[in-house]
Design a protein around this motif. Structure first.
Motif, short mmCIF file in Angstrom:
data_model
loop_
_atom_site.label_atom_id
_atom_site.label_comp_id
_atom_site.label_asym_id
_atom_site.label_seq_id
_atom_site.Cartn_x
_atom_site.Cartn_y
_atom_site.Cartn_z
N SER B 82 84.10 -14.31 -41.39
CA SER B 82 84.46 -12.96 -40.99
C SER B 82 83.96 -12.01 -42.08
CB SER B 82 85.98 -12.85 -40.84
OG SER B 82 86.34 -11.52 -40.61
N PRO B 83 83.20 -10.98 -41.74
CA PRO B 83 82.74 -10.60 -40.40
C PRO B 83 81.64 -11.52 -39.88
CG PRO B 83 81.73 -9.19 -42.04
CD PRO B 83 82.68 -10.09 -42.78
N LEU B 84 81.39 -11.42 -38.56
CA LEU B 84 80.39 -12.29 -37.93
C LEU B 84 78.98 -11.94 -38.36
CD1 LEU B 84 81.89 -12.29 -34.32
CD2 LEU B 84 82.06 -14.12 -36.02
N PHE B 85 78.76 -10.67 -38.64
CA PHE B 85 77.44 -10.20 -39.10
C PHE B 85 77.60 -9.68 -40.52
CE2 PHE B 85 77.74 -9.67 -34.51
CZ PHE B 85 76.60 -10.32 -34.06
N PHE B 86 76.71 -10.10 -41.38
CA PHE B 86 76.82 -9.69 -42.79
C PHE B 86 75.41 -9.52 -43.35
CE2 PHE B 86 77.23 -14.28 -42.22
CZ PHE B 86 76.16 -14.75 -42.96
N PRO B 87 75.28 -8.85 -44.48
CA PRO B 87 73.92 -8.62 -45.01
C PRO B 87 73.21 -9.95 -45.27
CG PRO B 87 75.55 -7.29 -46.20
CD PRO B 87 76.32 -8.23 -45.33
N GLY B 88 72.09 -10.13 -44.60
CA GLY B 88 71.31 -11.35 -44.80
C GLY B 88 71.55 -12.43 -43.77
N GLY B 89 72.47 -12.21 -42.84
CA GLY B 89 72.71 -13.28 -41.87
C GLY B 89 73.84 -12.99 -40.92
N ASP B 90 74.21 -14.00 -40.18
CA ASP B 90 75.32 -13.92 -39.25
C ASP B 90 75.84 -15.33 -39.01
OD1 ASP B 90 73.79 -15.21 -37.17
OD2 ASP B 90 72.83 -13.29 -36.79
N ILE B 91 76.94 -15.43 -38.25
CA ILE B 91 77.56 -16.74 -38.05
C ILE B 91 76.60 -17.72 -37.36
CG2 ILE B 91 78.65 -16.10 -35.84
CD1 ILE B 91 81.08 -17.82 -36.72
N GLY B 92 75.67 -17.20 -36.57
CA GLY B 92 74.75 -18.08 -35.86
C GLY B 92 73.80 -18.79 -36.82
N ALA B 93 73.11 -18.02 -37.65
CA ALA B 93 72.20 -18.62 -38.63
C ALA B 93 72.99 -19.52 -39.58
CB ALA B 93 71.48 -17.53 -39.41
N LEU B 94 74.14 -19.01 -40.02
CA LEU B 94 74.97 -19.77 -40.96
C LEU B 94 75.36 -21.13 -40.40
CD1 LEU B 94 76.50 -19.45 -43.72
CD2 LEU B 94 78.49 -18.84 -42.34
N SER B 95 75.68 -21.16 -39.09
CA SER B 95 76.16 -22.41 -38.50
C SER B 95 75.05 -23.45 -38.42
CB SER B 95 76.77 -22.15 -37.13
OG SER B 95 75.77 -21.84 -36.18
N VAL B 96 73.80 -22.99 -38.38
CA VAL B 96 72.68 -23.93 -38.47
C VAL B 96 72.45 -24.34 -39.92
CG1 VAL B 96 70.17 -24.16 -38.16
CG2 VAL B 96 71.57 -23.09 -36.37
N HIS B 97 72.38 -23.36 -40.79
CA HIS B 97 72.09 -23.65 -42.21
C HIS B 97 73.14 -24.57 -42.81
CE1 HIS B 97 69.87 -19.51 -42.30
NE2 HIS B 97 69.11 -20.47 -41.81
N GLY B 98 74.41 -24.29 -42.54
CA GLY B 98 75.49 -25.07 -43.16
C GLY B 98 75.36 -26.55 -42.86
#
Lengths: 358, 358
Positions: B82-98
């Motif tokens: 939270s938040p879902l969108f943040f500087p440099g990314g969002d939960i979507g990209a993060l969920s792949v990267h993680g």
């Protein structure tokens, strides 16, 4: 939830750390922060229940040896059922059964599960422990190992107790090729038992409805049943568990995917009298109600008897029945001969029927 | 989210169905019920973004061919940022990267992802589409396929927009054996770049803090970097991404798992000046702040230069540094020589630092 979990938890505790107060304790935000509290939660609740060599590797994931030349299957399910505990099961057992069954419906032998938990701040540790133990028991019974996991915590009011996403990996035995696209006109449609038990059990709990007899969810792992069926007939065309949307929606999916029609015999579809009565009361059609321990099988007509016998010999297939056949139909309609001698189209589920049923 | 998804959705629509109103539409409970609405959501948002042969199989899971004699790795992560969108990314990209990173930290080549979505009723479809497209782009960039998925919907106030759990499966190249248990006294500790960027970027967005320069999350898939490092030195002992709990907690975990101590050099740990300043302001220690595009590597001392050179030659390792060494220590302490000539113990993260940072 490896020994470290992805929460980066660990347990070198310089001094004495009080064990979790399982009886009265609650989840707090620190349990998701990746420090000592997270580590303690993982050790005392998750590792205690799921202990196995994969988790004990203690790395970022699990390392798995696979048979030579195997074909893998991977399936995933999020579980948000409400209430968390219901007659015949809970979200823990369900989260194992749901994914084990998805893997089994591909004709695969489920081997490994991952589990990710989203916990709401304030959730009682005692409930969490009960759910995790139920998961562990379900996994043991299904012969699968929970090999890796993750835990996150969200603030009160941003979740609902616990959500569990599980992912399963299994291997497909040589010579097995089961798919929703393989149904052919002339094939026979088998159903492993009574329909609607799970949905009605959950709904009656949710609405605090009292029926004369308690209706119990059918939630169960079907990989054992599938193994027996494939042993009897490796040429099974299609396997699918009629969960959300029920038998009606699942058959429509297969009809579309295989490019065929279907003709069902209403009188042959097993429904428990108490489920039938509850559906009448609730305005539900049992054909659209979710099941969590039933499967549909489409098989060549000349092998239907052998598969049916194998199903009936298994505890999860005792009430198995032949409920119809696959037809040629350019419209891919699922039709049904009704009890009253008529014929009607059994359409897809439209809109919302029972939210949060799995 | 196979063509049918586990939601039992499908798309034989007898009549004309209006396309989703992506611009103004919102998630409703019917999108999770497994009927036509769920099917439409899956086709128009998920399949449109993730399209690949595995999803097009349209079964309960994905069927995957694997190399002869491969060893598999499986890892999972729930994402509740939270938040879902943040500087440099969002939960979507993060969920792949993680999850890609968790698989890569086992020395594996990530190949397949599953994704399960828990959506809150009322969530804007436009945001969902943006998130899913970001996931798809991140998966393409990392060279992995989202092969199966599931979608559930919970009532408003029972979730928080969207939670995404991803599970990754990868294969370990022959001869590679990376583990948190393999660090040995005398080994060298390498860090791939600056610390604290992700946590500070998210926190500043959450708290609407304005700094002179925007601090951007480092969220990135590290499998390419890992492949280059392993090519330079197949004998790498340990790889780990310092996410929740930061570099400090991650090194404590490894120290414990390997039964060693560590000695860090504070001056060698790269921190961006703006991150350092923000941490000062926020009362945070950058060593405990989450990263999403950094890794720690423990390598034999005589190969440290080769690995460091390989890291610096990769865009995600340009600022790589040697930050310390592994010591013998029966207490498994992580200690640090400070900038001021002193020495202190770098302890585990205690309690909560930054909730919902990933």
């Amino acid at each position: 939830m490896n020994a470290r979990d992805d929460s980066k938890g660990g347990t070198v505790r310089a001094g004495y750390v009080r064990p979790l107060d399982i009886r009265n304790g609650r989840i707090d935000m620190g349990h998701g922060a990746g420090g000592r509290a997270a580590s303690q939660l993982i050790e005392e609740i998750f590792l205690a229940a799921f202990d196995n060599p994969f988790l004990r590797q203690g790395n970022d994931g699990a390392s798995l040896a696979i048979p030579q030349g195997a074909r893998l299957v991977m399936a995933t399910d999020a579980h948000v059922i409400s209430p968390l505990f219901f007659p015949g099961g809970d979200i823990g057992a369900l989260s194992v059964h749901g994914t084990v069954n998805d893997v089994a419906m591909m004709g695969a032998t489920p081997l490994w599960l991952s589990a990710s938990f989203i916990l709401e701040e304030g959730f009682p540790l005692a409930d969490l422990k009960r759910i995790v133990q139920s998961m562990a028991a379900a996994a043991r019974e299904a012969g699968v190992a929970v090999v890796t996991g993750d835990t996150k915590v969200v603030e009160q009011g941003k979740g609902d107790g616990v959500f569990i996403s599980t992912t399963g990996v299994g291997v497909v035995p040589h010579g097995i090729d089961v798919s929703g696209a393989h149904a052919r006109p002339g094939d026979v449609i088998l159903l492993s038992g009574t329909v609607g038990d799970h949905g009605v059990a959950v709904l009656s709990q949710r609405e605090s409805l009292e029926f004369e007899t308690t209706i119990v969810s059918d939630t169960a792992a079907l990989n054992g049943l599938v193994a027996d069926m494939l042993a009897a007939c490796p040429a099974i065309r299609t396997l699918r568990d009629p969960t959300r949307g029920g038998v009606a929606t699942t058959l429509n999916e297969i009809a579309r995917q295989s490019g065929v029609g279907m003709l069902l015999d209403e009188a042959a579809i097993p429904v428990k009298p108490e489920v039938d009565a509850a559906c009448e009361l609730l305005g539900l059609d049992p054909l659209y109600v979710a099941n969590e321990g039933k499967l549909l099988a489409i098989v060549p007509a000349d092998q239907a008897d052998a598969v049916l016998a194998a199903m009936r010999a298994h505890p999860h297939g005792a009430d198995a029945a032949c409920i119809g056949s696959v037809t040629e139909d350019p419209h891919h309609f699922v039709q049904m001969n009704t009890r009253f001698g008529g014929r009607r189209v059994v359409d897809w589920l439209s809109g919302e029927q029972l939210p949060r049923i799995c």
